[in-house]
Each structure stands twice: as structure tokens, then as C-alpha cells.
Design a protein around this motif. Structure first.
Motif, short mmCIF file in Angstrom:
data_model
loop_
_atom_site.label_atom_id
_atom_site.label_comp_id
_atom_site.label_asym_id
_atom_site.label_seq_id
_atom_site.Cartn_x
_atom_site.Cartn_y
_atom_site.Cartn_z
N GLY A 100 0.85 -1.20 0.05
CA GLY A 100 -0.14 -0.03 0.06
C GLY A 100 0.80 1.23 -0.01
N LYS A 101 2.07 1.16 -0.51
CA LYS A 101 3.19 2.49 -0.11
C LYS A 101 3.07 3.15 -1.51
N VAL A 102 3.01 2.54 -2.53
CA VAL A 102 2.63 3.10 -4.04
C VAL A 102 1.49 2.58 -4.80
N ARG A 103 0.75 3.57 -5.38
CA ARG A 103 -0.41 3.04 -5.99
C ARG A 103 -0.05 2.81 -7.44
N HIS A 104 0.74 3.69 -8.20
CA HIS A 104 0.87 3.15 -9.69
C HIS A 104 2.50 3.60 -9.86
N PHE A 105 2.84 3.01 -11.10
CA PHE A 105 4.32 3.22 -11.32
C PHE A 105 4.55 3.68 -12.72
N GLY A 106 5.58 4.36 -13.10
CA GLY A 106 6.09 4.77 -14.43
C GLY A 106 7.31 5.03 -14.41
N VAL A 107 7.74 5.60 -15.57
CA VAL A 107 9.31 5.62 -15.70
C VAL A 107 9.60 7.35 -16.09
N SER A 108 11.00 7.39 -16.18
CA SER A 108 11.32 8.94 -16.94
C SER A 108 12.43 8.71 -17.36
N ASN A 109 12.42 9.60 -18.53
CA ASN A 109 13.96 9.41 -19.58
C ASN A 109 14.03 7.89 -20.05
N PHE A 110 13.02 7.28 -20.19
CA PHE A 110 13.49 6.15 -20.92
C PHE A 110 13.29 5.98 -22.24
N SER A 111 13.97 4.99 -23.03
CA SER A 111 13.84 5.10 -24.42
C SER A 111 12.76 3.88 -24.58
N PRO A 112 12.10 4.00 -25.74
CA PRO A 112 10.94 3.17 -26.19
C PRO A 112 11.28 1.77 -25.69
N SER A 113 12.56 1.01 -26.31
CA SER A 113 12.75 -0.03 -25.95
C SER A 113 13.06 -0.30 -24.28
N GLN A 114 13.74 0.50 -23.67
CA GLN A 114 13.69 0.50 -22.15
C GLN A 114 12.36 0.28 -21.55
N PHE A 115 11.52 1.19 -22.07
CA PHE A 115 10.22 1.09 -21.62
C PHE A 115 9.35 -0.28 -21.66
N GLU A 116 9.62 -0.73 -23.12
CA GLU A 116 8.96 -1.97 -23.51
C GLU A 116 9.52 -3.26 -22.67
N LEU A 117 10.97 -3.22 -22.06
CA LEU A 117 11.31 -4.22 -21.42
C LEU A 117 10.71 -4.24 -19.96
N LEU A 118 10.80 -3.07 -19.34
CA LEU A 118 10.31 -3.06 -18.14
C LEU A 118 8.70 -3.57 -17.94
N GLN A 119 7.99 -3.05 -19.14
CA GLN A 119 6.61 -3.27 -19.20
C GLN A 119 6.47 -4.66 -19.23
N SER A 120 7.20 -5.28 -19.98
CA SER A 120 6.83 -6.69 -20.31
C SER A 120 7.02 -7.57 -18.99
N CYS A 121 7.66 -6.87 -18.03
CA CYS A 121 8.01 -7.54 -16.65
C CYS A 121 7.00 -7.45 -15.83
N CYS A 122 6.00 -6.33 -16.09
CA CYS A 122 5.07 -5.71 -14.91
C CYS A 122 3.62 -6.11 -15.30
N ASP A 123 2.88 -6.68 -14.33
CA ASP A 123 1.74 -7.20 -14.52
C ASP A 123 0.67 -5.79 -14.74
N MET A 124 1.03 -4.75 -14.24
CA MET A 124 0.17 -3.50 -14.19
C MET A 124 0.75 -2.43 -15.03
N PRO A 125 -0.01 -1.55 -15.77
CA PRO A 125 0.40 -0.80 -16.84
C PRO A 125 1.41 0.21 -16.37
N LEU A 126 2.50 0.72 -16.86
CA LEU A 126 3.35 1.77 -16.49
C LEU A 126 2.63 3.01 -16.97
N VAL A 127 2.41 3.98 -16.11
CA VAL A 127 1.20 5.07 -16.33
C VAL A 127 1.95 6.09 -17.02
#
Ligand SMILES: NC(=O)c1ccc[n+]([C@@H]2O[C@H](COP(=O)([O-])OP(=O)(O)OC[C@H]3O[C@@H](n4cnc5c(N)ncnc54)[C@H](OP(=O)(O)O)[C@@H]3O)[C@@H](O)[C@H]2O)c1
Length: 301
Positions: free
Chosen positions: A151-178
Motif C-alpha cells: 500500500g506504499k505506492v499506487r501506480h508506477f511509471g518511468v522517466s527518461n526511458f527510451s521506447p525499448s527500455q520502456f518495453e522491457l520493463l513493461q513486459s515484466c510488470c503485471d500493471m501498466p506503467l502510467v
């Protein structure tokens, strides 16, 4: 003046169209009552989303304001960031060189420290501040899931990520990076060309934009490019009857059809009001390209 509300990917992740940035807070040298007045003014005009980062050193003073006026917390969403470890932050582990650390251990430590400093029990959104070349995406995603369960964080995202870095992390997450929080302005055109904004449109994710005013350079800079851009902004501002050049700049970044959210960096509420404007200005295609040409110094062909 009405600042619109936006949902980032999930229906329960609601933010204001304009986000307030606190990177420069220490430079403003507000005392606690001045900071409180600034925050209350932002909330009153509908800017309810507050962008912090562990590295900004803004959280402890912001937290004192929330302790003093706890009801403010219910009126705002707080964005935090983690992952940059400068040497002068040695209290979270001794180290001797600035580096990035997106490990799950540091994630947990950094978030707990931010919650303590901010005097809050959760962050609405946590962003990975910078890509860490040593990031293990699966283990970071597991760290996100733990923080969400706690209950410490509700949503997650990234900053300064390239599209491929974003895709990599998103592929491992059950929830959407916002969101992907990126630098974008008439003086920083990279996201138009490196696939970042294409990705946002493709997957329906709202980016957020930092340094839309080039850190103030677009208003006061003396380099040839700054002056060229400012002159083109003036022409468009006159054509649109805009309240300020900033209003045109924000209209320019928001014209890219991917639902981007500008992050305000000014300490001056009157400037912020004129930048948001009483009513939105709609920049047309030719005006948008005129500002682009002023930035590149080259004709679109
Ligand atoms: N994720 C990241 O890596 C990252 C990096 C950088 C920033 N950010 C976020 O983005 C936020 C905004 O960035 P930023 O502060 O660089 O934004 P910015 O809006 O481009 O720059 C703000 C600066 O411009 C000045 N300014 C505004 N209007 C002006 C005017 N009309 N004339 C002269 N100066 C003017 C402000 O001074 P006054 O205060 O005097 O108005 C302030 O110093 C930060 O607070 C932070 O939350 C994120």
C-alpha cells in the motif's frame, strides 16, 4: 480557469492536466508558510499533481507543510522518483561516485525514506528517474508489486526511458506503467524523432513533459536559437490572442496527439496562471510548424 483532469491508463489514476514540479524548490528559498501558500494556490487553480524526486531534496520541507496542514494531502496526488544516487546522499549507503541504482533493494529504501520525509503513507505514482544500465527488469517489477501490496505506492511509471527500455520493463510488470516523464519543448525535439512519442500514441500512454520552457531559456535566453524561437512564439501568441508566451509553448507541446501533460517549473503563481490561461488556446498546424522551423533553423521540406 479550469485545469482539466486526466486518467493515466487506469481509471483510478487521476491527475491534473498540468503538473507542478518541485525540482527547483530549494532554490526558491521559500520558508514553510510561503511554500504552504504556494501549494494552496496551486490547488485552488486546479493544479493538484505534485512532482517530486528523492534527489530534488524537496520532500522534507514539503512534508513539514503537510504535517502542519494535513488536509492538503487529500486534495493532491504526489509523484515520487527514485534511482539517482549522488555522492552527497550517502545516508542511504556509503558510495563514492554518482550513479543510478534501479535495484529492488534501493527502490524499497528510497520509497520508505520519501514517505517519511513527505509525511505521507503512500505515493500516488512512483517513477524510475533514469534508466540504469544495470537494471534487472524482472526484479524491479517484483519490487513494484511488493510496494503496491504494502500500500506504499499506487501506480508506477518511468522517466527518461527510451521506447525499448520502456518495453522491457513493461513486459515484466503485471500493471501498466502510467507515464514516461521526458524532456520535450520547442528547444528539445528529440522525442519527436526517437520513437518516444510514437510509442505513447501507439499504446495509449500519456507522457509527461519536463522543462517545457527550456528552464526559462525560451523566455530570456540570448542564444540565436532561443531568440528565433521566442520571436516565432510572439507571432503565434499575437495571432491567438494568448495570455503569455508560456501558454503558446504549452499549447505547442500538447498539440502532439498523445495526451502529454506539461510539468510547470515556475515559483511564481501569477506566471503560472497566465501560462495556463483562462481558456485553452488551440494552435493550428501551420503555427506548430512555424515554431518547429524556428527551432531547427531549417525549412520543412
Ligand atoms: N524527470 C526528470 O528527469 C526531470 C528533469 C528536470 C525537471 N523535471 C521536472 O519538471 C519540472 C519542471 O522543470 P523546469 O523547472 O526545468 O521547467 P521550466 O518551466 O522549463 O523552467 C522553469 C524555470 O523557468 C523560469 N520561468 C518561467 N517563466 C518565466 C518567464 N516568463 N520569464 C523568465 N523565466 C521564467 C522559472 O522561473 P520563476 O520561478 O522565476 O518563474 C523557472 O526558473 C521540475 O520541477 C521537475 O519536477 C523532471
Amino acid at each position: 480557469m479550469s485545469v482539466q483532469r486526466r486518467y493515466l491508463t487506469e481509471q483510478d489514476c487521476e491527475v491534473s492536466q498540468y503538473i507542478a514540479g518541485f525540482w527547483r524548490q530549494t532554490a526558491w528559498q521559500f520558508n514553510d508558510s510561503e511554500l504552504q501558500a504556494y501549494i494552496e494556490n496551486l490547488l485552488d487553480i486546479g493544479v493538484t499533481t505534485m512532482d517530486h524526486g528523492f534527489v530534488y531534496q524537496s520532500e522534507a520541507q514539503f512534508g513539514r507543510v503537510l504535517k502542519n496542514a494535513p488536509s492538503l494531502r487529500d486534495r493532491m496526488e504526489i509523484i515520487g522518483k527514485f534511482g539517482i544516487r549522488p555522492i552527497d546522499y550517502g545516508d542511504l549507503g556509503a558510495h563514492t561516485i554518482n550513479h543510478y541504482d534501479n535495484s529492488a533493494d534501493y527502490l524499497q529504501q528510497s520509497v520508505e525514506r520519501s514517505l517519511t520525509d513527505l509525511n505521507v503513507d503512500h505515493l500516488d505514482i512512483l517513477l524510475v528517474h533514469r534508466p540504469d544500465y544495470l537494471m534487472h527488469a524482472q526484479s524491479l517489477a517484483e519490487g513494484f508489486a511488493r510496494l503496491k501490496d504494502q500500500g506504499k505506492v499506487r501506480h508506477f511509471g518511468v522517466s527518461n526511458f527510451s521506447p525499448s527500455q520502456f518495453e522491457l520493463l513493461q513486459s515484466c510488470c503485471d500493471m501498466p506503467l502510467v507515464t514516461n516523464q521526458i524532456e520535450f519543448s520547442p528547444l528539445c525535439l528529440n522525442p519527436l524523432n526517437d520513437g518516444t512519442l510514437d510509442q505513447c500514441q501507439q499504446i495509449g500512454m500519456n507522457p509527461s513533459y519536463w522543462s517545457c520552457l527550456g528552464g526559462g531559456r525560451m523566455l530570456t535566453g540570448t542564444h540565436e536559437r532561443d531568440v528565433r524561437v521566442r520571436n516565432s512564439l510572439r507571432i503565434v501568441a499575437d495571432e491567438l490572442g494568448a495570455e503569455s508566451l508560456e501558454q503558446v509553448i504549452y499549447a505547442w507541446v500538447m498539440r502532439v496527439p498523445c495526451g502529454g501533460l506539461p510539468i510547470l517549473g515556475s515559483s511564481n503563481i501569477e506566471r503560472i496562471k497566465k501560462a495556463i490561461g483562462q481558456a485553452p488556446v488551440l494552435i493550428n498546424r501551420e503555427q506548430w510548424y512555424a515554431i518547429l522551423e524556428a527551432s531547427t533553423g531549417a525549412r520543412v521540406l
